[in-house]
Write an enzyme that holds these catalytic residues in place. Structure first.
Site, PDB file in Angstrom:
ATOM      1  N   ASP A  31       0.883  -1.175   0.000  1.00  0.00           N
ATOM      2  CA  ASP A  31       0.000   0.000   0.000  1.00  0.00           C
ATOM      3  C   ASP A  31       0.915   1.217   0.000  1.00  0.00           C
ATOM      4  O   ASP A  31       2.113   1.102   0.269  1.00  0.00           O
ATOM      5  CB  ASP A  31      -0.909  -0.006   1.242  1.00  0.00           C
ATOM      6  CG  ASP A  31      -2.177   0.825   1.031  1.00  0.00           C
ATOM      7  OD1 ASP A  31      -3.269   0.234   0.929  1.00  0.00           O
ATOM      8  OD2 ASP A  31      -2.083   2.076   0.943  1.00  0.00           O
ATOM      9  N   ILE A  32       0.338   2.366  -0.273  1.00  0.00           N
ATOM     10  CA  ILE A  32       1.149   3.587  -0.273  1.00  0.00           C
ATOM     11  C   ILE A  32       1.394   4.072   1.161  1.00  0.00           C
ATOM     12  O   ILE A  32       2.285   4.860   1.420  1.00  0.00           O
ATOM     13  CB  ILE A  32       0.469   4.685  -1.126  1.00  0.00           C
ATOM     14  CG1 ILE A  32       1.459   5.776  -1.509  1.00  0.00           C
ATOM     15  CG2 ILE A  32      -0.765   5.244  -0.445  1.00  0.00           C
ATOM     16  CD1 ILE A  32       0.953   6.718  -2.590  1.00  0.00           C
ATOM     17  N   ARG A  33       0.563   3.587   2.095  1.00  0.00           N
ATOM     18  CA  ARG A  33       0.721   3.994   3.508  1.00  0.00           C
ATOM     19  C   ARG A  33       0.753   2.753   4.387  1.00  0.00           C
ATOM     20  O   ARG A  33       0.269   1.695   3.977  1.00  0.00           O
ATOM     21  CB  ARG A  33      -0.420   4.929   3.924  1.00  0.00           C
ATOM     22  CG  ARG A  33      -1.776   4.297   3.732  1.00  0.00           C
ATOM     23  CD  ARG A  33      -2.929   5.278   3.887  1.00  0.00           C
ATOM     24  NE  ARG A  33      -4.147   4.677   3.340  1.00  0.00           N
ATOM     25  CZ  ARG A  33      -5.125   4.166   4.074  1.00  0.00           C
ATOM     26  NH1 ARG A  33      -5.059   4.165   5.386  1.00  0.00           N
ATOM     27  NH2 ARG A  33      -6.182   3.634   3.495  1.00  0.00           N
ATOM     28  N   TYR A 135     -14.253   8.766 -11.451  1.00  0.00           N
ATOM     29  CA  TYR A 135     -14.010   7.401 -10.937  1.00  0.00           C
ATOM     30  C   TYR A 135     -14.720   6.371 -11.814  1.00  0.00           C
ATOM     31  O   TYR A 135     -14.126   5.366 -12.219  1.00  0.00           O
ATOM     32  CB  TYR A 135     -14.527   7.365  -9.500  1.00  0.00           C
ATOM     33  CG  TYR A 135     -14.567   6.018  -8.817  1.00  0.00           C
ATOM     34  CD1 TYR A 135     -13.396   5.389  -8.392  1.00  0.00           C
ATOM     35  CD2 TYR A 135     -15.790   5.406  -8.525  1.00  0.00           C
ATOM     36  CE1 TYR A 135     -13.440   4.178  -7.707  1.00  0.00           C
ATOM     37  CE2 TYR A 135     -15.849   4.198  -7.835  1.00  0.00           C
ATOM     38  CZ  TYR A 135     -14.664   3.592  -7.431  1.00  0.00           C
ATOM     39  OH  TYR A 135     -14.725   2.387  -6.754  1.00  0.00           O
TER      40      TYR A 135
HETATM   41  P1  NAD Z   1     -10.077   2.072  -0.036  1.00  0.00           P
HETATM   42  O1  NAD Z   1     -10.090   3.496  -0.447  1.00  0.00           O
HETATM   43  O2  NAD Z   1     -10.589   1.718   1.319  1.00  0.00           O
HETATM   44  O3  NAD Z   1      -8.622   1.449  -0.180  1.00  0.00           O
HETATM   45  C1  NAD Z   1      -7.811   1.718  -1.281  1.00  0.00           C
HETATM   46  C2  NAD Z   1      -6.381   1.548  -0.852  1.00  0.00           C
HETATM   47  O4  NAD Z   1      -5.563   1.961  -1.953  1.00  0.00           O
HETATM   48  C3  NAD Z   1      -5.998   2.419   0.355  1.00  0.00           C
HETATM   49  O5  NAD Z   1      -5.435   1.625   1.375  1.00  0.00           O
HETATM   50  C4  NAD Z   1      -4.996   3.416  -0.221  1.00  0.00           C
HETATM   51  O6  NAD Z   1      -3.966   3.774   0.692  1.00  0.00           O
HETATM   52  C5  NAD Z   1      -4.453   2.640  -1.406  1.00  0.00           C
HETATM   53  N1  NAD Z   1      -3.873   3.526  -2.407  1.00  0.00           N
HETATM   54  C6  NAD Z   1      -4.351   4.695  -2.877  1.00  0.00           C
HETATM   55  N2  NAD Z   1      -3.498   5.223  -3.760  1.00  0.00           N
HETATM   56  C7  NAD Z   1      -2.457   4.362  -3.859  1.00  0.00           C
HETATM   57  C8  NAD Z   1      -1.267   4.351  -4.604  1.00  0.00           C
HETATM   58  N3  NAD Z   1      -0.943   5.372  -5.420  1.00  0.00           N
HETATM   59  N4  NAD Z   1      -0.434   3.299  -4.467  1.00  0.00           N
HETATM   60  C9  NAD Z   1      -0.727   2.271  -3.639  1.00  0.00           C
HETATM   61  N5  NAD Z   1      -1.854   2.228  -2.892  1.00  0.00           N
HETATM   62  C10 NAD Z   1      -2.703   3.269  -3.002  1.00  0.00           C
HETATM   63  O7  NAD Z   1     -10.861   1.265  -1.156  1.00  0.00           O
HETATM   64  P2  NAD Z   1     -11.590  -0.155  -1.012  1.00  0.00           P
HETATM   65  O8  NAD Z   1     -12.971   0.129  -0.579  1.00  0.00           O
HETATM   66  O9  NAD Z   1     -10.761  -1.092  -0.238  1.00  0.00           O
HETATM   67  O10 NAD Z   1     -11.647  -0.541  -2.538  1.00  0.00           O
HETATM   68  C11 NAD Z   1     -10.803  -1.525  -3.095  1.00  0.00           C
HETATM   69  C12 NAD Z   1     -11.169  -1.657  -4.554  1.00  0.00           C
HETATM   70  O11 NAD Z   1     -12.562  -2.006  -4.657  1.00  0.00           O
HETATM   71  C13 NAD Z   1     -11.000  -0.382  -5.374  1.00  0.00           C
HETATM   72  O12 NAD Z   1     -10.631  -0.698  -6.696  1.00  0.00           O
HETATM   73  C14 NAD Z   1     -12.397   0.212  -5.386  1.00  0.00           C
HETATM   74  O13 NAD Z   1     -12.601   1.033  -6.494  1.00  0.00           O
HETATM   75  C15 NAD Z   1     -13.224  -1.058  -5.469  1.00  0.00           C
HETATM   76  N6  NAD Z   1     -14.593  -0.854  -5.015  1.00  0.00           N
HETATM   77  C16 NAD Z   1     -14.839  -0.605  -3.691  1.00  0.00           C
HETATM   78  C17 NAD Z   1     -16.146  -0.405  -3.279  1.00  0.00           C
HETATM   79  C18 NAD Z   1     -16.487  -0.137  -1.842  1.00  0.00           C
HETATM   80  O14 NAD Z   1     -17.634   0.217  -1.559  1.00  0.00           O
HETATM   81  N7  NAD Z   1     -15.553  -0.315  -0.916  1.00  0.00           N
HETATM   82  C19 NAD Z   1     -17.191  -0.439  -4.227  1.00  0.00           C
HETATM   83  C20 NAD Z   1     -16.887  -0.643  -5.574  1.00  0.00           C
HETATM   84  C21 NAD Z   1     -15.573  -0.885  -5.945  1.00  0.00           C
HETATM   85  C1  AKB Z   2     -17.745   4.737  -3.828  1.00  0.00           C
HETATM   86  O1  AKB Z   2     -18.784   5.130  -3.262  1.00  0.00           O
HETATM   87  O2  AKB Z   2     -16.978   5.460  -4.476  1.00  0.00           O
HETATM   88  C2  AKB Z   2     -17.446   3.268  -3.784  1.00  0.00           C
HETATM   89  C3  AKB Z   2     -18.021   2.582  -4.972  1.00  0.00           C
HETATM   90  C4  AKB Z   2     -19.467   2.304  -5.035  1.00  0.00           C
HETATM   91  O3  AKB Z   2     -17.295   2.280  -5.890  1.00  0.00           O
HETATM   92  N1  AKB Z   2     -17.962   2.737  -2.555  1.00  0.00           N
END
Ligand code: NAD
Ligand code: AKB
Length: 307
Positions: A31-33, A135
């Protein structure tokens, strides 16, 4: 199985990593953090192509789960960064996985890839898609890229269009569906919550355990069963903020929400209310287990209540 999880520190990563470990995988998280949980981790910006290439060649994973992203609201605030992380870096991940002979790649799309001209109810697998948010635009482009890499190069990329994911233990940020997690914690801590959407904005949602199960089932399915190479529709449940508020009130009768819509309302209104997911059910046995009462019950097992 040797596995690399990119973006492991987020809402889905922090639930997926323990599930992969429970399956017996040897796992490296990036991860980045720094992560908020213990596991072998390398800090890496997914946009750093050379660092990612080096890591893939050293670690030699059989599977890569690419979860790094800027969610919908954050991508509106920083559209160029949103494109770089959500699309340009996804291109690099696919390209480098091909180069490193990774066997399977998971990369999630989103209901945000749909748009105002997409049918709102029981949205089919192949509807018109005209996302308005950056997005969603990047997710739709990523879906096309996933299918392209499969058809042109044989890269076994698999994907689902996740609805809003709801789960305990991680307060999501930067998304449009975040309210559905935040409402539980605000109800438990303060008894009130201000929702940034209109009360009747119905959206498709998914409990985190269903989300993780979908990933594992899809990735474990034989390649010949995978007929959708862009991204599979999956439906869990659908609810509006008002319906969630009413369900929470069954547990905390004095809980009240205020509704003050902001820019996220326009994004949410452009997304479907419910999803038709026959191909996922047919191809790899998708079957959600959580309806709204079950989701709330599961959340209350983890969200600490004020005494
Ligand atoms: P999140 O935002 O909780 O986590 C994303 C992670 O990516 C974070 O830990 C962040 O630090 C990391 N990140 C951001 N920029 C980065 C970079 N440059 N390099 C490395 N790491 C980086 O998102 P999530 O909810 O865990 O989503 C995971 C995946 O699922 C994503 O592709 C998101 O689009 C997809 N998704 C999530 C949801 C949801 O509701 N959670 C819905 C639809 C799709
Ligand atoms: C967001 O709200 O951006 C995400 C998704 C639906 O992709 N939870």
């Amino acid at each position: 199985m040797r596995v690399l999880v990119i973006g492991a520190g987020g809402q889905i990563g922090q639930a997926l990593v323990p599930a992969l470990q429970a399956r017996g995988d040897t796992l490296l998280a990036t991860d980045i953090r720094p992560l908020s949980y213990e596991t072998d981790t390398v800090l890496l910006d997914v946009r750093d192509t050379e660092a990612l290439r080096k890591l893939l060649h050293q670690w030699k994973p059989q599977e890569v789960y690419h979860l790094a992203a800027f969610l919908s609201a954050r991508s509106e605030e920083q559209p160029r960064l949103g494109w770089e992380v959500n699309f340009a870096a996804t291109w690099s991940v696919f390209e480098l996985c091909l180069e490193a002979r990774v066997e399977r790649v998971f990369w999630p799309s989103s209901i945000a890839a749909f748009g105002p001209h997409t049918p709102k109810h029981h949205t089919p697998q192949y509807p018109p898609m005209d996302p308005t948010g950056l997005y969603g635009i990047a997710k739709l482009a990523g879906e096309r890229l996933a299918e392209y890499f499969f058809r042109r190069y044989g890269l076994d990329v698999r994907s689902v269009r996740f609805p809003g994911v709801v789960g305990p233990g991680h307060l999501p940020s930067g998304g449009t569906t975040d309210f559905a997690v935040h409402m539980f914690y605000a109800a438990a801590e303060k008894g009130t919550y201000t929702v940034y959407l209109e009360s009747d904005t119905t959206l498709p949602m998914l409990y985190i355990d269903d989300a993780v199960r979908a990933i594992l089932q899809l990735m474990e399915a034989p390649a010949e069963r995978i007929t959708v190479r862009s991204s599979y529709n999956i439906q869990g449940l659908s609810f509006s903020p008002a319906q969630l508020e009413a369900e929470i009130r069954k547990k905390l009768p004095t809980f009240r929400c205020a509704y003050v819509p902001d820019f996220r309302q326009e994004l949410a209104r452009s997304w479907p209310e419910s999803i038709e997911d026959t191909p996922a059910r047919r191809d790899w046995g998708w079957q959600p287990q959580y309806d709204l009462p079950a989701l709330c019950e599961a959340m209350w097992q983890s969200v600490p209540l004020r005494s």
